[in-house]
Design a protein around this motif. Sequence first.
Motif, PDB file in Angstrom:
ATOM      1  N   UNK A 199     -26.963  13.564 -68.150  1.00 17.58           N
ATOM      2  CA  UNK A 199     -26.965  14.059 -66.779  1.00 17.58           C
ATOM      3  C   UNK A 199     -25.844  13.338 -66.043  1.00 17.58           C
ATOM      4  N   UNK A 200     -25.303  13.989 -65.017  1.00 14.36           N
ATOM      5  CA  UNK A 200     -24.203  13.377 -64.269  1.00 14.36           C
ATOM      6  C   UNK A 200     -24.358  13.651 -62.780  1.00 14.36           C
ATOM      7  N   UNK A 201     -23.970  12.679 -61.975  1.00 13.17           N
ATOM      8  CA  UNK A 201     -23.861  12.830 -60.516  1.00 13.17           C
ATOM      9  C   UNK A 201     -22.406  12.584 -60.148  1.00 13.17           C
ATOM     10  N   UNK A 202     -21.826  13.504 -59.380  1.00  9.15           N
ATOM     11  CA  UNK A 202     -20.410  13.408 -59.053  1.00  9.15           C
ATOM     12  C   UNK A 202     -20.179  12.715 -57.710  1.00  9.15           C
ATOM     13  N   UNK A 203     -19.061  12.029 -57.626  1.00  8.08           N
ATOM     14  CA  UNK A 203     -18.551  11.567 -56.334  1.00  8.08           C
ATOM     15  C   UNK A 203     -17.839  12.731 -55.642  1.00  8.08           C
ATOM     16  N   UNK A 204     -17.502  12.557 -54.380  1.00 14.03           N
ATOM     17  CA  UNK A 204     -16.850  13.626 -53.621  1.00 14.03           C
ATOM     18  C   UNK A 204     -15.539  14.076 -54.255  1.00 14.03           C
ATOM     19  N   UNK A 205     -14.907  13.174 -54.990  1.00 16.51           N
ATOM     20  CA  UNK A 205     -13.607  13.480 -55.587  1.00 16.51           C
ATOM     21  C   UNK A 205     -13.707  14.269 -56.879  1.00 16.51           C
ATOM     22  N   UNK A 206     -14.931  14.456 -57.377  1.00 23.38           N
ATOM     23  CA  UNK A 206     -15.106  15.226 -58.607  1.00 23.38           C
ATOM     24  C   UNK A 206     -15.146  14.394 -59.868  1.00 23.38           C
ATOM     25  N   UNK A 207     -15.163  13.055 -59.728  1.00 27.42           N
ATOM     26  CA  UNK A 207     -15.334  12.205 -60.909  1.00 27.42           C
ATOM     27  C   UNK A 207     -16.791  11.768 -61.004  1.00 27.42           C
ATOM     28  N   UNK A 208     -17.187  11.315 -62.168  1.00 26.33           N
ATOM     29  CA  UNK A 208     -18.582  10.908 -62.396  1.00 26.33           C
ATOM     30  C   UNK A 208     -18.878   9.588 -61.710  1.00 26.33           C
ATOM     31  N   UNK A 209     -19.764   9.630 -60.754  1.00 25.77           N
ATOM     32  CA  UNK A 209     -20.191   8.419 -60.054  1.00 25.77           C
ATOM     33  C   UNK A 209     -21.358   7.745 -60.772  1.00 25.77           C
ATOM     34  N   UNK A 210     -22.186   8.580 -61.418  1.00 23.97           N
ATOM     35  CA  UNK A 210     -23.398   8.074 -62.047  1.00 23.97           C
ATOM     36  C   UNK A 210     -23.729   8.970 -63.241  1.00 23.97           C
ATOM     37  N   UNK A 211     -24.283   8.379 -64.310  1.00 26.44           N
ATOM     38  CA  UNK A 211     -24.618   9.176 -65.482  1.00 26.44           C
ATOM     39  C   UNK A 211     -25.756   8.532 -66.253  1.00 26.44           C
ATOM     40  N   UNK A 212     -26.563   9.372 -66.898  1.00 24.78           N
ATOM     41  CA  UNK A 212     -27.557   8.919 -67.865  1.00 24.78           C
ATOM     42  C   UNK A 212     -27.283   9.641 -69.174  1.00 24.78           C
ATOM     43  N   UNK A 213     -27.343   8.887 -70.282  1.00 23.28           N
ATOM     44  CA  UNK A 213     -26.909   9.411 -71.579  1.00 23.28           C
ATOM     45  C   UNK A 213     -27.959   9.064 -72.631  1.00 23.28           C
ATOM     46  N   UNK A 214     -28.287  10.042 -73.482  1.00 20.19           N
ATOM     47  CA  UNK A 214     -29.179   9.842 -74.618  1.00 20.19           C
ATOM     48  C   UNK A 214     -28.406  10.101 -75.908  1.00 20.19           C
ATOM     49  N   UNK A 215     -28.563   9.212 -76.884  1.00 18.87           N
ATOM     50  CA  UNK A 215     -27.812   9.307 -78.132  1.00 18.87           C
ATOM     51  C   UNK A 215     -28.748   9.147 -79.335  1.00 18.87           C
ATOM     52  N   UNK A 216     -28.437   9.858 -80.423  1.00 18.22           N
ATOM     53  CA  UNK A 216     -29.173   9.685 -81.673  1.00 18.22           C
ATOM     54  C   UNK A 216     -28.231   9.962 -82.836  1.00 18.22           C
ATOM     55  N   UNK A 217     -28.379   9.186 -83.924  1.00 23.50           N
ATOM     56  CA  UNK A 217     -27.531   9.382 -85.100  1.00 23.50           C
ATOM     57  C   UNK A 217     -28.347   9.892 -86.286  1.00 23.50           C
ATOM     58  N   UNK A 218     -27.703  10.027 -87.449  1.00 20.46           N
ATOM     59  CA  UNK A 218     -28.381  10.557 -88.635  1.00 20.46           C
ATOM     60  C   UNK A 218     -29.547   9.683 -89.088  1.00 20.46           C
ATOM     61  N   UNK A 219     -29.455   8.388 -88.829  1.00 22.66           N
ATOM     62  CA  UNK A 219     -30.540   7.459 -89.200  1.00 22.66           C
ATOM     63  C   UNK A 219     -31.699   7.501 -88.199  1.00 22.66           C
ATOM     64  N   UNK A 220     -31.561   8.336 -87.171  1.00 24.57           N
ATOM     65  CA  UNK A 220     -32.533   8.485 -86.091  1.00 24.57           C
ATOM     66  C   UNK A 220     -32.675   7.214 -85.255  1.00 24.57           C
ATOM     67  N   UNK A 221     -31.632   6.405 -85.252  1.00 28.45           N
ATOM     68  CA  UNK A 221     -31.519   5.325 -84.277  1.00 28.45           C
ATOM     69  C   UNK A 221     -31.152   5.974 -82.940  1.00 28.45           C
ATOM     70  N   UNK A 222     -31.761   5.490 -81.861  1.00 31.44           N
ATOM     71  CA  UNK A 222     -31.564   6.115 -80.554  1.00 31.44           C
ATOM     72  C   UNK A 222     -31.042   5.100 -79.541  1.00 31.44           C
ATOM     73  N   UNK A 223     -30.371   5.612 -78.510  1.00 31.93           N
ATOM     74  CA  UNK A 223     -29.858   4.754 -77.446  1.00 31.93           C
ATOM     75  C   UNK A 223     -29.933   5.480 -76.115  1.00 31.93           C
ATOM     76  N   UNK A 224     -30.180   4.711 -75.073  1.00 31.71           N
ATOM     77  CA  UNK A 224     -30.097   5.220 -73.705  1.00 31.71           C
ATOM     78  C   UNK A 224     -29.058   4.396 -72.950  1.00 31.71           C
ATOM     79  N   UNK A 225     -28.257   5.071 -72.138  1.00 37.48           N
ATOM     80  CA  UNK A 225     -27.209   4.414 -71.361  1.00 37.48           C
ATOM     81  C   UNK A 225     -27.304   4.904 -69.918  1.00 37.48           C
TER      82      UNK A 225
END
Length: 325
Positions: A199-225
């Motif tokens: 998910x992303x929240x933009x600043x007025x200028x159109x760049x990413x001000x805030x973001x949440x990221x979910x990741x998973x690989x083939x080993x099913x290791x997961x990450x949140x950022x």
Amino acid sequence: MKDLRWATLGTGIIANQLAQALEARGQKIYSVANRTHSKGIEFAEKYGIEKVYNNIDDVFDDENVDIIYISTPHNTHIEYLRKALKAGKHVLCEKSITLNSEELDEAIELARENNVILAEAMTIFHMPIYKELNKIIESGKLGKLRLIQMNFGSFKEYDMTNRFFNRNLAGGALLDIGVYALSFVRWFMSSKPNEILSQVKYAETGVDEQASILLKNDEEEMATVILSLHAKQPKRATISFEKGYVEIYEYPRGQEAIITYVADDSKEIIKAGDTEKALQYEVADMEEAVAGAENNMHLDYTKDVMDIMTQLRNDWGMVYPEEEK
């Protein structure tokens, strides 16, 4: 190993840290290249550097330069990488190394063609604490990796002309601070994440001000950022394994980790390296790479992280002026 001559392209905060790191190792920056010549002169006088180029591009033609450290804004990197690598110079480039995967692929190919080292100046890949943690993980005492949780938030005032929010300077949270969190994730994950949600929240200028990221690989290791440029968060990382979890604060230049073993809730404190020496570790590893050490600059991880960031921005539909077709 012969003494290597470093040139700095840029005179900002990181260039100052480079000069100080080299001095701590008994070395000195050989030359300075900067768009504003007067700033180059001031920088050289501050550190007793013998050479300042009248034209910024002259650094690429100087046969005495072995390694160029590029610390200009993100969106200028590929221009200078092309010139430096074609000139046969080794390059250590500030993060984010390029704007996107296409640019990085081009730079990697140029480095290969000209038989030189290309690397991103990512402190996480060089801090001793992470090498020490890898030994513990490889011993098996923590079991398999399951989950990584990352936080990085700064509170920047809403000045839409500064580099943090300025689209013309490749601003935004992902390239500025997200690159640290994603590099940390890639360091500990067994393989590159191939499932990515965000998910992303933009600043007025159109760049990413805030973001949440979910990741998973083939080993099913997961990450949140979780990233923000307008909400302060601790620079905190938690790495969860079957038999324990690791906590690290100030992880971009970490020096201490706390391991909690879940069987008895006992704790172990691991200390290695010194936050203040972060640039010294980078310099040492870069010089060893130039001397022939293999993969100690971890360009493969840099490539994986850039691929993730490029996919995220593609998902968001967010492009910089240089990327508009």
